[in-house]
Design a protein around this motif. Structure first.
Motif, PDB file in Angstrom:
ATOM      1  N   SER A  65       0.937  -1.226  -0.014  1.00 14.82           N
ATOM      2  CA  SER A  65       0.028   0.018  -0.088  1.00 14.82           C
ATOM      3  C   SER A  65       0.766   1.414  -0.063  1.00 14.82           C
ATOM      4  O   SER A  65       1.528   1.478   1.071  1.00 14.82           O
ATOM      5  N   PRO A  66       0.861   1.998  -1.124  1.00 18.52           N
ATOM      6  CA  PRO A  66       1.746   3.083  -1.361  1.00 18.52           C
ATOM      7  C   PRO A  66       1.400   4.322   0.050  1.00 18.52           C
ATOM      8  O   PRO A  66       2.162   4.691   0.412  1.00 18.52           O
ATOM      9  N   ALA A  67       0.062   4.175   0.078  1.00 15.75           N
ATOM     10  CA  ALA A  67      -0.324   4.903   1.313  1.00 15.75           C
ATOM     11  C   ALA A  67       0.266   4.940   2.805  1.00 15.75           C
ATOM     12  O   ALA A  67       0.447   5.876   3.774  1.00 15.75           O
ATOM     13  N   ASN A  68       0.908   3.872   2.956  1.00 12.68           N
ATOM     14  CA  ASN A  68       1.916   3.566   4.256  1.00 12.68           C
ATOM     15  C   ASN A  68       3.165   4.037   4.111  1.00 12.68           C
ATOM     16  O   ASN A  68       3.916   4.145   5.078  1.00 12.68           O
ATOM     17  N   TYR A  69       3.476   4.671   2.937  1.00 17.08           N
ATOM     18  CA  TYR A  69       4.997   5.142   2.834  1.00 17.08           C
ATOM     19  C   TYR A  69       5.202   6.711   2.838  1.00 17.08           C
ATOM     20  O   TYR A  69       4.262   7.360   2.324  1.00 17.08           O
ATOM     21  N   ARG A  70       6.311   7.283   2.920  1.00 11.87           N
ATOM     22  CA  ARG A  70       6.693   8.568   2.718  1.00 11.87           C
ATOM     23  C   ARG A  70       8.003   8.449   1.954  1.00 11.87           C
ATOM     24  O   ARG A  70       8.961   7.535   2.370  1.00 11.87           O
ATOM     25  N   LEU A  71       8.233   9.318   1.214  1.00 13.56           N
ATOM     26  CA  LEU A  71       9.711   9.425   0.411  1.00 13.56           C
ATOM     27  C   LEU A  71      10.348  10.545   1.337  1.00 13.56           C
ATOM     28  O   LEU A  71       9.850  11.462   1.447  1.00 13.56           O
ATOM     29  N   GLN A  72      11.456  10.265   1.916  1.00 17.25           N
ATOM     30  CA  GLN A  72      12.303  11.295   2.358  1.00 17.25           C
ATOM     31  C   GLN A  72      13.503  11.650   1.647  1.00 17.25           C
ATOM     32  O   GLN A  72      14.207  10.701   1.049  1.00 17.25           O
ATOM     33  N   VAL A  73      13.826  13.057   1.343  1.00 20.30           N
ATOM     34  CA  VAL A  73      14.880  13.499   0.686  1.00 20.30           C
ATOM     35  C   VAL A  73      15.760  13.872   1.964  1.00 20.30           C
ATOM     36  O   VAL A  73      15.551  14.355   2.767  1.00 20.30           O
ATOM     37  N   ILE A  74      16.927  13.396   1.840  1.00 16.27           N
ATOM     38  CA  ILE A  74      18.075  13.519   2.926  1.00 16.27           C
ATOM     39  C   ILE A  74      19.386  14.328   2.364  1.00 16.27           C
ATOM     40  O   ILE A  74      19.770  14.007   1.500  1.00 16.27           O
ATOM     41  N   ASN A  75      19.751  15.247   3.191  1.00 15.80           N
ATOM     42  CA  ASN A  75      20.987  16.044   2.707  1.00 15.80           C
ATOM     43  C   ASN A  75      22.360  15.371   2.928  1.00 15.80           C
ATOM     44  O   ASN A  75      22.316  13.987   3.279  1.00 15.80           O
ATOM     45  N   GLU A  76      23.453  15.882   2.659  1.00 16.20           N
ATOM     46  CA  GLU A  76      24.694  15.387   2.870  1.00 16.20           C
ATOM     47  C   GLU A  76      25.238  14.973   4.263  1.00 16.20           C
ATOM     48  O   GLU A  76      25.901  14.046   4.539  1.00 16.20           O
ATOM     49  N   GLU A  77      24.240  15.741   5.129  1.00 10.73           N
ATOM     50  CA  GLU A  77      24.557  15.254   6.608  1.00 10.73           C
ATOM     51  C   GLU A  77      23.672  14.351   7.242  1.00 10.73           C
ATOM     52  O   GLU A  77      23.455  14.358   8.526  1.00 10.73           O
ATOM     53  N   LYS A  78      23.081  13.672   6.322  1.00 15.48           N
ATOM     54  CA  LYS A  78      22.111  12.564   6.616  1.00 15.48           C
ATOM     55  C   LYS A  78      20.990  12.981   7.391  1.00 15.48           C
ATOM     56  O   LYS A  78      20.422  12.150   8.182  1.00 15.48           O
ATOM     57  N   LEU A  79      20.594  14.075   7.063  1.00 14.35           N
ATOM     58  CA  LEU A  79      19.249  14.839   7.892  1.00 14.35           C
ATOM     59  C   LEU A  79      18.223  14.849   6.737  1.00 14.35           C
ATOM     60  O   LEU A  79      18.427  15.486   5.692  1.00 14.35           O
ATOM     61  N   GLY A  80      16.953  14.580   7.052  1.00 10.13           N
ATOM     62  CA  GLY A  80      15.836  14.813   6.316  1.00 10.13           C
ATOM     63  C   GLY A  80      15.610  16.291   6.261  1.00 10.13           C
ATOM     64  O   GLY A  80      15.426  16.897   7.034  1.00 10.13           O
ATOM     65  N   VAL A  81      15.468  16.584   4.657  1.00  9.99           N
ATOM     66  CA  VAL A  81      15.089  18.197   4.309  1.00  9.99           C
ATOM     67  C   VAL A  81      13.762  18.103   3.690  1.00  9.99           C
ATOM     68  O   VAL A  81      13.168  18.995   3.573  1.00  9.99           O
ATOM     69  N   ALA A  82      13.178  16.968   3.343  1.00 10.63           N
ATOM     70  CA  ALA A  82      11.973  17.006   2.605  1.00 10.63           C
ATOM     71  C   ALA A  82      11.150  15.633   2.859  1.00 10.63           C
ATOM     72  O   ALA A  82      12.020  14.539   2.773  1.00 10.63           O
ATOM     73  N   SER A  83       9.983  15.833   3.061  1.00 14.91           N
ATOM     74  CA  SER A  83       9.098  14.284   2.847  1.00 14.91           C
ATOM     75  C   SER A  83       7.853  14.574   1.972  1.00 14.91           C
ATOM     76  O   SER A  83       7.209  15.501   1.913  1.00 14.91           O
ATOM     77  N   PHE A  84       7.620  13.351   1.272  1.00 13.87           N
ATOM     78  CA  PHE A  84       6.321  13.087   0.555  1.00 13.87           C
ATOM     79  C   PHE A  84       5.659  12.287   1.211  1.00 13.87           C
ATOM     80  O   PHE A  84       5.741  11.059   1.117  1.00 13.87           O
ATOM     81  N   MET A  85       4.526  12.602   1.839  1.00 14.99           N
ATOM     82  CA  MET A  85       3.934  11.796   2.486  1.00 14.99           C
ATOM     83  C   MET A  85       2.566  11.016   1.803  1.00 14.99           C
ATOM     84  O   MET A  85       1.953  11.330   0.930  1.00 14.99           O
TER      85      MET A  85
END
Length: 98
Positions: A65-85
């Motif tokens: 189920s795609p609704a159970n996932y979010r896509l996280q964009v992560i920077n070079e410091e391994k910190l999340g900078v954006a999420s697609f819910m």
């Protein structure tokens, strides 16, 4: 993202406050580096997940189920900078919408 000097990564994850997917994985997936090509207008990103053995049909449905996932964009410091819910089927390639 194409004009950043340092690598950008992504990872799929559970929706905030939920651990459905995490609980079905045998191990935490590695981050995947995003490699963008300015000549292309479409990008495909994928990540392999190692699942626990002997999952139930309900577990399999949760994983599909795609609704159970979010896509996280992560920077070079391994910190999340954006999420697609709550990914939607319309975001998936047609051959994966079965």
């Amino acid at each position: 993202m194409m004009h950043t000097e340092k690598p950008i990564y992504f990872s799929f994850a559970d929706m905030p406050g939920d651990e459905t997917i995490k609980n079905l994985l045998a191990e935490t997936p590695s981050l995947v580096q995003i490699e963008l090509n300015s000549k292309e207008s479409r990008y495909t990103i994928s990540q392999q997940l190692k699942l626990k053995e002997n999952l139930s049909e309900a577990d399999n449905q949760a994983l599909l189920s795609p609704a159970n996932y979010r896509l996280q964009v992560i920077n070079e410091e391994k910190l999340g900078v954006a999420s697609f819910m709550g990914l939607e089927y319309s975001l998936l390639p047609e051959d994966n919408q079965k």
